[in-house]
Design a protein around this motif. Structure first.
Motif, PDB file in Angstrom:
ATOM      1  N   PRO A  44     -22.003 -14.948  31.859  1.00 47.13           N
ATOM      2  CA  PRO A  44     -22.143 -16.093  30.962  1.00 47.13           C
ATOM      3  C   PRO A  44     -21.998 -15.700  29.407  1.00 47.13           C
ATOM      4  CG  PRO A  44     -23.884 -15.500  32.611  1.00 47.13           C
ATOM      5  CD  PRO A  44     -23.030 -14.468  32.927  1.00 47.13           C
ATOM      6  N   VAL A  45     -22.205 -14.436  29.224  1.00 46.81           N
ATOM      7  CA  VAL A  45     -21.857 -14.051  27.977  1.00 46.81           C
ATOM      8  C   VAL A  45     -20.328 -14.204  27.562  1.00 46.81           C
ATOM      9  CG1 VAL A  45     -21.332 -11.861  26.472  1.00 46.81           C
ATOM     10  CG2 VAL A  45     -23.396 -12.122  27.234  1.00 46.81           C
ATOM     11  N   GLY A  46     -19.212 -13.869  28.632  1.00 45.34           N
ATOM     12  CA  GLY A  46     -17.996 -14.076  28.430  1.00 45.34           C
ATOM     13  C   GLY A  46     -17.633 -15.476  28.284  1.00 45.34           C
ATOM     14  N   LEU A  47     -18.137 -16.448  28.963  1.00 51.29           N
ATOM     15  CA  LEU A  47     -17.887 -17.842  28.868  1.00 51.29           C
ATOM     16  C   LEU A  47     -18.365 -18.300  27.499  1.00 51.29           C
ATOM     17  CD1 LEU A  47     -19.177 -18.779  32.503  1.00 51.29           C
ATOM     18  CD2 LEU A  47     -16.727 -18.540  31.713  1.00 51.29           C
ATOM     19  N   GLU A  48     -19.363 -17.747  26.898  1.00 52.04           N
ATOM     20  CA  GLU A  48     -19.667 -18.268  25.654  1.00 52.04           C
ATOM     21  C   GLU A  48     -19.041 -17.796  24.684  1.00 52.04           C
ATOM     22  OE1 GLU A  48     -23.878 -17.811  24.831  1.00 52.04           O
ATOM     23  OE2 GLU A  48     -23.554 -18.030  22.859  1.00 52.04           O
ATOM     24  N   ALA A  49     -18.259 -16.565  24.853  1.00 49.21           N
ATOM     25  CA  ALA A  49     -17.670 -15.851  23.732  1.00 49.21           C
ATOM     26  C   ALA A  49     -16.204 -16.244  23.727  1.00 49.21           C
ATOM     27  CB  ALA A  49     -17.741 -14.357  23.947  1.00 49.21           C
ATOM     28  N   LYS A  50     -15.583 -16.582  24.746  1.00 51.46           N
ATOM     29  CA  LYS A  50     -14.173 -16.788  24.772  1.00 51.46           C
ATOM     30  C   LYS A  50     -13.723 -17.644  23.886  1.00 51.46           C
ATOM     31  CE  LYS A  50     -10.027 -17.777  27.773  1.00 51.46           C
ATOM     32  NZ  LYS A  50      -9.273 -17.757  26.377  1.00 51.46           N
ATOM     33  N   ALA A  51     -14.087 -18.915  23.343  1.00 56.27           N
ATOM     34  CA  ALA A  51     -13.546 -19.864  22.597  1.00 56.27           C
ATOM     35  C   ALA A  51     -13.802 -19.395  21.210  1.00 56.27           C
ATOM     36  CB  ALA A  51     -14.176 -21.288  22.885  1.00 56.27           C
ATOM     37  N   VAL A  52     -14.938 -18.757  20.875  1.00 55.70           N
ATOM     38  CA  VAL A  52     -15.085 -18.271  19.584  1.00 55.70           C
ATOM     39  C   VAL A  52     -14.090 -17.249  19.231  1.00 55.70           C
ATOM     40  CG1 VAL A  52     -16.770 -17.176  18.235  1.00 55.70           C
ATOM     41  CG2 VAL A  52     -17.384 -18.592  19.796  1.00 55.70           C
ATOM     42  N   MET A  53     -13.820 -16.385  20.206  1.00 55.78           N
ATOM     43  CA  MET A  53     -12.830 -15.294  19.960  1.00 55.78           C
ATOM     44  C   MET A  53     -11.452 -15.841  19.920  1.00 55.78           C
ATOM     45  SD  MET A  53     -14.219 -12.549  22.792  1.00 55.78           S
ATOM     46  CE  MET A  53     -13.236 -11.392  22.546  1.00 55.78           C
ATOM     47  N   ASP A  54     -11.077 -16.910  20.696  1.00 56.45           N
ATOM     48  CA  ASP A  54      -9.505 -17.512  20.620  1.00 56.45           C
ATOM     49  C   ASP A  54      -9.510 -18.168  19.156  1.00 56.45           C
ATOM     50  OD1 ASP A  54      -8.885 -16.624  23.133  1.00 56.45           O
ATOM     51  OD2 ASP A  54      -9.345 -18.523  24.132  1.00 56.45           O
ATOM     52  N   ARG A  55     -10.619 -18.467  18.478  1.00 57.32           N
ATOM     53  CA  ARG A  55     -10.413 -19.022  17.246  1.00 57.32           C
ATOM     54  C   ARG A  55     -10.487 -17.967  16.185  1.00 57.32           C
ATOM     55  NH1 ARG A  55     -14.502 -22.770  19.113  1.00 57.32           N
ATOM     56  NH2 ARG A  55     -16.055 -21.740  17.928  1.00 57.32           N
TER      57      ARG A  55
END
Ligand code: ADP
Ligand code: ADP
Ligand code: ZN
Length: 214
Positions: A44-55
């Motif tokens: 769940p943490v990974g799914l939430e973090a991915k888009a933020v990190m990609d930006r």
């Protein structure tokens, strides 16, 4: 010994952490590595973090502080910790103080790696790592001794981070200037900050760090 390595993306925090682990048996606590592991495992943490990190933006304080909390609690009391890429905001700096206190630890040094911005972009766009063991390399500054073969484990597969492109790097640098650099004065008041020239060769930077720790 508990130390923070602070510096903009590409300053050499991961590279120097790996050296400290080898030379002094410390443990590297990299929130970036923890988040990338969570993304890969699709937690769940990974799914939430991915888009933020990609930006190239910052993941929420609550998420990264709880990752640090869990990982520090699992460490033997006598092992030194290197905080790599954490804290990155004033709230995280406060969280770290209470996490350290809870674990009976105290902060010994905040080491700031200074690097100029053009060099950072070159470092980040040339960065790659071993897909098997995570050893860090650079296309020109520190390639493997034998092309295509990892020095550390003999692996032959390498990977690049999706956020290591010029556009995202600019956002990451802005985040550093706006949210991370402002935590330095508080540590300066506590007499904890040493600033190191991060533009030298990897070994020179390592020597400068060791002279602070000794
Ligand atoms: P950070 O963890 O601060 O983002 P890294 O340690 O991943 O930085 O380093 C970014 C890139 O620059 C990597 O490819 C690494 O091999 C390279 N690098 C690290 N330190 C130096 C140095 N002192 N001189 C030249 N290149 C370096
Ligand atoms: P770098 O090595 O380039 O400094 P990291 O691997 O430390 O980058 O971090 C990669 C990304 O993970 C960041 O751009 C950010 O999205 C997220 N991240 C890592 N650590 C933190 C943190 N302490 N707070 C918020 N976001 C973080
Ligand atoms: Zn390897």
């Amino acid at each position: 010994m508990n130390i923070i390595l602070l510096g903009p993306p590409g300053a050499g925090k991961g590279t120097q952490s790996a050296g400290l682990v080898q030379r002094h048996g410390m443990k590297q606590l990299s929130t970036g590595d923890m988040l990338r592991a969570a993304v890969k495992a699709q937690t769940p943490v990974g799914l939430e973090a991915k888009a933020v990190m990609d930006r190239g933006e910052l993941v929420s304080d609550a998420i990264v502080s709880s990752l640090i909390d869990e990982n520090l609690a699992a460490m033997p009391a006598e092992q030194g910790a290197i905080f790599d890429g954490y804290p990155r905001t004033a709230a995280q700096a406060r969280d770290l103080d209470s996490i350290l206190a809870k674990n009976g630890r105290k902060l010994d040094h905040v080491i700031e790696l200074g690097v100029d911005e053009d060099a950072l972009v070159k470092r980040i766009t040339g960065r790659f790592s071993c897909a098997n063991c995570g050893a860090l390399y650079h296309d020109t500054a520190s390639p493997p001794q034998v092309e295509g073969v990892c020095d550390a484990c003999g692996g032959v597969e390498f990977k690049r981070r999706p956020d290591d492109n010029e556009e995202t790097v600019r956002t990451r640098m802005q985040e550093y200037r706006a949210k991370t650099a402002p935590i330095l004065p508080g540590y300066e008041e506590r007499g904890l900050v040493s600033r190191i020239d991060g533009m030298g060769a990897i070994e020179e930077v390592s020597e400068a760090i060791d002279s602070i720790l000794s």
